[in-house]
Design an enzyme around this catalytic site. Sequence first.
Site, mmCIF file in Angstrom:
data_model
loop_
_atom_site.group_PDB
_atom_site.id
_atom_site.type_symbol
_atom_site.label_atom_id
_atom_site.label_comp_id
_atom_site.label_asym_id
_atom_site.label_seq_id
_atom_site.Cartn_x
_atom_site.Cartn_y
_atom_site.Cartn_z
ATOM 1 N N ASP A 1 18.938 -2.526 27.399
ATOM 2 C CA ASP A 1 18.334 -1.595 26.439
ATOM 3 C C ASP A 1 18.957 -0.203 26.600
ATOM 4 O O ASP A 1 19.016 0.336 27.712
ATOM 5 C CB ASP A 1 16.830 -1.540 26.674
ATOM 6 C CG ASP A 1 16.085 -0.742 25.616
ATOM 7 O OD1 ASP A 1 16.728 -0.251 24.668
ATOM 8 O OD2 ASP A 1 14.855 -0.603 25.756
ATOM 9 N N HIS B 1 15.356 -3.854 22.801
ATOM 10 C CA HIS B 1 14.391 -2.763 22.934
ATOM 11 C C HIS B 1 12.978 -3.184 22.559
ATOM 12 O O HIS B 1 12.024 -2.461 22.835
ATOM 13 C CB HIS B 1 14.825 -1.587 22.053
ATOM 14 C CG HIS B 1 13.955 -0.385 22.168
ATOM 15 N ND1 HIS B 1 13.771 0.306 23.354
ATOM 16 C CD2 HIS B 1 13.180 0.260 21.250
ATOM 17 C CE1 HIS B 1 12.957 1.320 23.157
ATOM 18 N NE2 HIS B 1 12.574 1.317 21.892
ATOM 19 N N SER C 1 8.542 2.873 24.452
ATOM 20 C CA SER C 1 9.519 3.746 23.814
ATOM 21 C C SER C 1 8.972 5.175 23.682
ATOM 22 O O SER C 1 8.645 5.802 24.684
ATOM 23 C CB SER C 1 9.933 3.153 22.460
ATOM 24 O OG SER C 1 11.099 3.764 21.976
#
Length: 399
Positions: free
Chosen positions: A328, A382, A267
């Site tokens: 995602d 995610h 991320s």
Amino acid sequence: MSSTFSMTLLQADSSTDCNITSQTNSPLTKDGEQESQSQNLCDMWRDIQGAHNWNGLLDPMDPILKAEVLRYGNLAKVCYDAFDGESSSIHYGQCKYTKTSLFDKMGMSECGYRATKYIYANTNVLASLFGENAKDKAVWLGFIAVCESEKEIRRLGRRDIVVAWRGTQTTQEWIQDLRDFLIPARLSYKCERTSKEHEAATAIANDGVRIESGFLSCYTSTFSHEDSKGKSFNKSARGLLISEIRRLLNVYKNEIVNLSITFTGHSLGAALATLSAYDVKKLLNANCYNIIPVIVFSFASPRVGNVSFAKNVEDIGLKVLRLVNKGDVVPKVPGVFVNEKMGYLSRWLSWLPWAYFHVGVELCLGKNSSFLLHPNCVAYLHNLDVYLRLLDGYNEDNN
């Protein structure tokens, strides 16, 4: 940046939010398979590290490549597991463990790596409003480690330096993620061998490269740092990283031909891994160390920069393998309206401050939702543990 993305980063980066336990610490389970593949890795490590852009290794996925990416994914996971995210803790925002005990505490004492440097960053913008660290204080955002085990070096076929970055955990980092407009990346590279600025790369801004404002701020903003002698001075995540890479290159200057630098993260950490790997690769090229391969294995990375950034990543020889879960939303932002999928139109609109382009080679996971326990949960899709689980079953998933 979209509100969905913002909430995802705030809620889903933590590996504890969805109560998922990673099952990928030992990705190869068949008897003898890991040993057999270890014998071959040393012969093909340059291909595994993207020398030929992973051609012929992704569909189906080469088992050696899968095992290596899982290994780096678990190193990225250390950044979450070792982070003290309890706001009531006196060590809030720091690593729970010392560099010497990090891998032992994470149950990875046999990994063959030793942490040589912790990376801290000033991620704060409105700290006083949330009762968090003061603006000039830093939070722990990752680590630099070097492979020192002779057995592991033989298995890998070279000495490896790994840089792992953590994803969003604090409110301040969430605010940084919201700063989704592009700004010039003003980074310079001193050429050690001539003791002057390298003329071709003094400022990235000169060749049109622009980076997401929040990511660049996390990477370059300074904070007050105190050394082992108690002397206080200003540092940044970039400063800590570059100085340690320079030091390690000097230590292993006789092993340059068989040395690699691998970046990983999830991320926000994936975005910082991409940005910092680009920075380091430019530095190496400016100092005639372009023989050293620099690679990024990123998980759930948002877009980082504009079309010039994407072109520069390719031109300088940085290799990036982006792992993306099909469901995602984070890899789809920023750049929802203008991105690389728009073809010629996206290049015509590339002057806009929200025109983003992904970099590297994409590996799409999660095409078969039967591997997903909660296929409609944004935070679950995610989560890094989900990514590692999907990767572990990637070939079966595809079939």
